[in-house]
Write a protein that holds these residues in place. Structure first.
Motif, mmCIF file in Angstrom:
data_model
loop_
_atom_site.group_PDB
_atom_site.id
_atom_site.type_symbol
_atom_site.label_atom_id
_atom_site.label_comp_id
_atom_site.label_asym_id
_atom_site.label_seq_id
_atom_site.Cartn_x
_atom_site.Cartn_y
_atom_site.Cartn_z
ATOM 1 N N VAL A 25 0.856 -0.780 -0.130
ATOM 2 C CA VAL A 25 0.311 0.329 -0.159
ATOM 3 C C VAL A 25 0.931 1.398 0.080
ATOM 4 N N LEU A 26 1.387 1.533 0.290
ATOM 5 C CA LEU A 26 2.362 2.445 1.196
ATOM 6 C C LEU A 26 3.863 2.116 0.147
ATOM 7 N N ILE A 27 4.387 1.202 0.075
ATOM 8 C CA ILE A 27 5.987 1.450 -0.103
ATOM 9 C C ILE A 27 5.557 1.408 -2.045
ATOM 10 N N ARG A 28 5.059 0.179 -2.362
ATOM 11 C CA ARG A 28 5.013 0.632 -3.514
ATOM 12 C C ARG A 28 4.505 1.364 -4.949
ATOM 13 N N PRO A 29 3.794 2.253 -4.548
ATOM 14 C CA PRO A 29 3.881 3.618 -5.203
ATOM 15 C C PRO A 29 5.118 4.571 -5.301
ATOM 16 N N LEU A 30 5.904 3.999 -4.366
ATOM 17 C CA LEU A 30 7.124 5.262 -4.429
ATOM 18 C C LEU A 30 7.993 4.452 -4.803
ATOM 19 N N VAL A 31 7.796 3.373 -5.482
ATOM 20 C CA VAL A 31 9.307 2.761 -6.398
ATOM 21 C C VAL A 31 9.935 4.280 -7.597
ATOM 22 N N GLY A 32 11.120 4.047 -7.527
ATOM 23 C CA GLY A 32 11.861 5.274 -7.898
ATOM 24 C C GLY A 32 11.522 6.401 -8.172
ATOM 25 N N GLU A 33 11.208 6.544 -6.596
ATOM 26 C CA GLU A 33 10.917 7.697 -6.375
ATOM 27 C C GLU A 33 12.030 8.036 -5.794
ATOM 28 N N PRO A 34 12.944 9.626 -5.174
ATOM 29 C CA PRO A 34 13.716 9.440 -4.563
ATOM 30 C C PRO A 34 14.255 8.779 -2.914
ATOM 31 N N VAL A 35 14.979 8.286 -2.795
ATOM 32 C CA VAL A 35 14.835 7.478 -1.524
ATOM 33 C C VAL A 35 14.648 7.918 -0.553
ATOM 34 N N VAL A 36 14.687 10.353 -0.173
ATOM 35 C CA VAL A 36 14.940 10.176 0.872
ATOM 36 C C VAL A 36 12.893 11.013 1.537
ATOM 37 N N SER A 37 12.038 10.752 -0.194
ATOM 38 C CA SER A 37 10.560 10.554 -0.151
ATOM 39 C C SER A 37 10.459 9.330 0.641
ATOM 40 N N ILE A 38 10.991 8.173 0.525
ATOM 41 C CA ILE A 38 10.603 6.743 0.625
ATOM 42 C C ILE A 38 10.403 6.856 2.400
ATOM 43 N N ILE A 39 12.049 7.169 3.023
ATOM 44 C CA ILE A 39 12.257 7.415 4.136
ATOM 45 C C ILE A 39 10.913 7.941 4.898
ATOM 46 N N ILE A 40 10.645 9.046 4.389
ATOM 47 C CA ILE A 40 9.472 10.189 5.434
ATOM 48 C C ILE A 40 8.567 9.639 4.952
ATOM 49 N N VAL A 41 8.211 8.053 4.281
ATOM 50 C CA VAL A 41 6.713 7.322 4.301
ATOM 51 C C VAL A 41 7.383 6.979 5.591
ATOM 52 N N THR A 42 8.042 5.647 5.252
ATOM 53 C CA THR A 42 8.511 5.249 6.643
ATOM 54 C C THR A 42 8.454 5.916 7.990
ATOM 55 N N ILE A 43 8.888 7.358 8.118
ATOM 56 C CA ILE A 43 8.355 7.069 9.520
ATOM 57 C C ILE A 43 7.289 7.978 9.382
ATOM 58 N N GLY A 44 6.432 7.991 8.359
ATOM 59 C CA GLY A 44 5.030 8.532 9.030
ATOM 60 C C GLY A 44 4.174 6.987 9.703
ATOM 61 N N MET A 45 5.051 6.094 8.590
ATOM 62 C CA MET A 45 5.062 5.501 9.064
ATOM 63 C C MET A 45 4.829 4.384 10.484
ATOM 64 N N SER A 46 6.367 5.075 10.983
ATOM 65 C CA SER A 46 6.110 4.728 12.627
ATOM 66 C C SER A 46 5.426 5.184 13.086
ATOM 67 N N ILE A 47 5.265 6.487 13.178
ATOM 68 C CA ILE A 47 4.180 7.695 13.683
ATOM 69 C C ILE A 47 2.985 6.715 13.781
ATOM 70 N N THR A 48 2.368 6.364 12.411
ATOM 71 C CA THR A 48 0.722 5.952 12.383
ATOM 72 C C THR A 48 0.829 4.517 13.086
ATOM 73 N N LEU A 49 1.383 3.392 12.670
ATOM 74 C CA LEU A 49 1.303 2.435 13.891
ATOM 75 C C LEU A 49 1.447 2.298 15.361
ATOM 76 N N ARG A 50 2.637 3.356 15.489
ATOM 77 C CA ARG A 50 2.652 3.608 17.301
ATOM 78 C C ARG A 50 0.926 4.132 17.658
ATOM 79 N N ALA A 51 0.404 5.727 17.029
ATOM 80 C CA ALA A 51 -0.762 5.796 17.462
ATOM 81 C C ALA A 51 -1.918 4.595 17.198
#
Lengths: 288, 338
Positions: free
Chosen positions: A80-106
């Motif tokens: 759902v979250l990583i596949r749409p971003l394949v080919g995008e800059p690595v930094v944006s994918i890292i930011i998505v995983t940061i968002g993922m960690s916040i959301t999972l914790r919440a």
């Protein structure tokens, strides 16, 4: 005293190492750091806790079911979250995983509340005495499970078709695509395996640290482990974790107590200055 | 029409002169809004302005230079504590302490930025994260200077005998600082310095081939970014009047990243919009709280979930952020009948 500290450091280091292996698996295939690895570990512990205390699943079965459930969660997150971003800059994918960690914790906080819970103990709390020093059975179990898991991973990557195709994917996605390896499936599998390893780490550390939504912060300590070992080496991650675990405990004895908490980061900064690719990592040449 | 014929036309802040009129009326509108609104309005405006300053600083680093920083709250902490210690313990006037805190933070930012020549991408993220943790721990342990875990009580600023002790009065300090810093940021990104940073972002190799000193400019990007964060920290300290390490954690660093990403990487206007949105978001959430089931609102979970989901959705579906919306609407108006 020192030997006891080394053994408990070894156990803690094994957990750091397992989380770091989760980082390394994903980094090797997709060049992304998954900042949510600590939260997946937390999820693993909570899923196991729920299975055991609420659904009364036997311990061994829960221990097997939890990685499967977390593997599924891993696939879902990737899809759902990583596949749409394949080919995008690595930094944006890292930011998505940061968002993922916040959301999972919440979400975990919504489901399981922010209280600290006690994880049911598999082993007695009595310590084992060997000659003059004492060892906690929990520490031994952590070390054994880690060793077993690492051997399993080694066999998987060495002898199964899936493992070998994942390795090829890490080396050259285009060539492995041409050889008939499904890149998409491979990425999903990588996330699943990494989530499984994270879940196991969560289950074995929970008896020591207690269950809390914020136990994912332990994952932040695994970054130094992965950096020290080298971000693209699986054995390196484990060695790095053990180095961090033991040196942290020894720093607790010989240095002022507050150094213990940030010792891992100081070591990491030193390694980044001197040898950014880590002990076992290989330096990647950038072609222009 | 819109054709540009000379360099000075190309780098103009506003292409039409009358747009300065819009800005002037906007400024007047905000001042009036703050002074006739309640204390709550003034509080929110102050907070928004401080966050805009920090977000614009981070955008110069992340959006324009392409370097990631997970330790920006630590820069803010250094600025906040420097300014507080200078004014409270040493009796330095606020007008001196504010630039001093910016200067010290900038110096530290330069040192942190030095390794960014060798460390790229994830490694830089991890190094700056470690810098954040170490800074927080040092503030906690250096009790004699910082008060440690007890926090630090700050005095309201006094300028030329005037005490800025209410939110409505303090508004003028943050607003003027914001105006100056925004103007400087805009100037920076439209000058050769800004173009150099963007060249580094787009291709390090090409930039180096053109004779750009990568190490120096990356360190300078960190310096400028840290100065902004330090000034924001100083303004924050004298605004909130009590600071502790809890105000400057990894979560806050991530919050600034959210502002920059949601606003739009590489756009000053975007950072302004992102900072406004993220600062107001918790307030909007607290309004909706009455209509939600109890389980959802425990602790910070609802706010954190909205944060996280917003961040992910923006990166996946709107990588250009609010600024992208803005450009779309603007172009729609310009070409309206067509």
């Amino acid at each position: 005293m020192i030997i006891q500290q080394i053994i408990s450091g070894l156990a803690l280091g094994c957990v750091y190492g397992l989380i770091a292996i989760g980082f390394v698996l994903i980094f090797k295939t997709t060049a992304v750091i998954n900042f949510a690895q600590g939260e997946i570990m937390m999820l693993g512990a909570f899923v196991a806790f729920t299975l055991i205390t609420i659904f009364n699943v036997p311990f061994v079965l829960a221990f097997l079911l939890t990685p499967i459930i977390c593997g599924g969660i891993g696939i879902l997150l990737e899809r759902v979250l990583i596949r749409p971003l394949v080919g995008e800059p690595v930094v944006s994918i890292i930011i998505v995983t940061i968002g993922m960690s916040i959301t999972l914790r919440a979400f975990a906080g919504m489901i399981w509340s922010y209280d600290t819970l006690a994880f049911p103990l598999l082993f007695s709390e009595e310590t084992i005495r060997i000659s003059s020093f004492v060892i906690a059975p929990v520490d031994i179990s952590i070390i054994l499970v880690t060793l077993g898991l690492v051997i399993l991973l080694f066999l998987f990557f060495k002898f199964t078709t899936l493992g070998i195709s994942l390795q090829s994917l890490a080396q050259n996605p285009l060539a492995s695509l041409l050889m008939g390896v499904s890149v998409k499936q491979g990425y999903s599998m990588t996330w699943a395996i990494s989530a499984m390893v994270g879940a196991v780490a969560g289950m074995i550390i929970a008896p020591i640290t207690f269950l809390s939504v914020n136990m994912g912060f332990l994952g932040l300590k695994a970054f130094p482990a992965a950096v020290i070992g080298g971000f693209n080496s699986i054995p390196g991650a484990l060695v790095g974790g053990v180095i961090i675990g033991i040196s942290e405990n020894l720093a607790g004895i010989y240095l002022p107590p507050w150094v213990k908490d940030i010792f891992a980061y100081i070591v990491m900064m030193a390694v980044l200055m001197i040898r950014p690719e880590g002990i076992f990592g290989t330096h990647e040449q950038k072609k222009v | 029409m819109d054709l540009r014929e000379s360099y000075s036309q190309d780098i103009r802040i506003f292409d039409k002169f009358y747009k300065w009129g819009w800005i002037a009326s906007l400024v007047a509108g905000i001042v009036v809004f703050c002074q006739i609104g309640g204390d709550y309005v003034a509080y929110m405006l102050n907070l928004i302005f401080i966050n805009i300053i920090a977000a614009v600083g981070l955008n110069i680093l992340s959006g324009f230079t392409g370097l990631i920083s997970l330790g920006h709250a630590a820069f803010m902490a250094i600025g906040a504590y420097t300014s507080s210690i200078l004014t409270v313990k040493l009796g330095v006037p606020f007008l001196l302490a504010l630039p001093a805190s910016g200067a010290l933070t900038g110096l530290i930012g330069f040192v942190v930025g030095l390794p960014s020549l060798r460390l790229t991408g994830i490694y830089l993220a991890l190094a700056t994260m470690a810098f954040g943790f170490v800074t927080d721990e040092m503030i906690l342990q250096w009790r004699s200077l910082t008060g440690g875990a007890d926090g630090f009580a700050v005095i309201p600023p006094i300028i030329f005998g005037l005490t800025f002790d209410s939110y409505k009065k303090y508004f003028f300090i943050t607003f003027i600082s914001l105006a100056i810093l925004l103007f400087m940021a805009k100037n920076m990104v439209r000058s050769s310095f800004g173009r150099t940073l963007m060249a580094i972002r787009d291709s390090e190799t090409a930039a180096e081939t053109m004779g750009i000193n990568l190490g120096w400019y990356k360190a300078m990007a960190f310096t400028v970014s840290a100065i902004y964060a330090g000034l924001a920290g100083s303004l924050y300290a004298h605004f909130i009047l009590f600071i502790s390490v809890d105000n400057f954690t990894l979560f806050h660093s991530i919050g600034f990243i959210v502002m920059v990403v949601v606003g739009g990487l590489g756009s000053i206007t975007g950072s302004v919009m992102g900072a406004i949105f993220i600062t107001v978001l918790p307030e909007i959430i607290s309004f909706t709280k009455d209509y939600l089931p109890a389980a959802v609102k425990t602790g910070y979970s609802l706010q954190a979930a909205v944060y996280g989901i917003t961040l992910m959705l923006f990166v996946i579906y709107r990588p250009i952020g609010f600024y992208g919306f803005w450009v779309k609407i603007r172009n729609w108006w310009r070409t309206f009948p067509l």
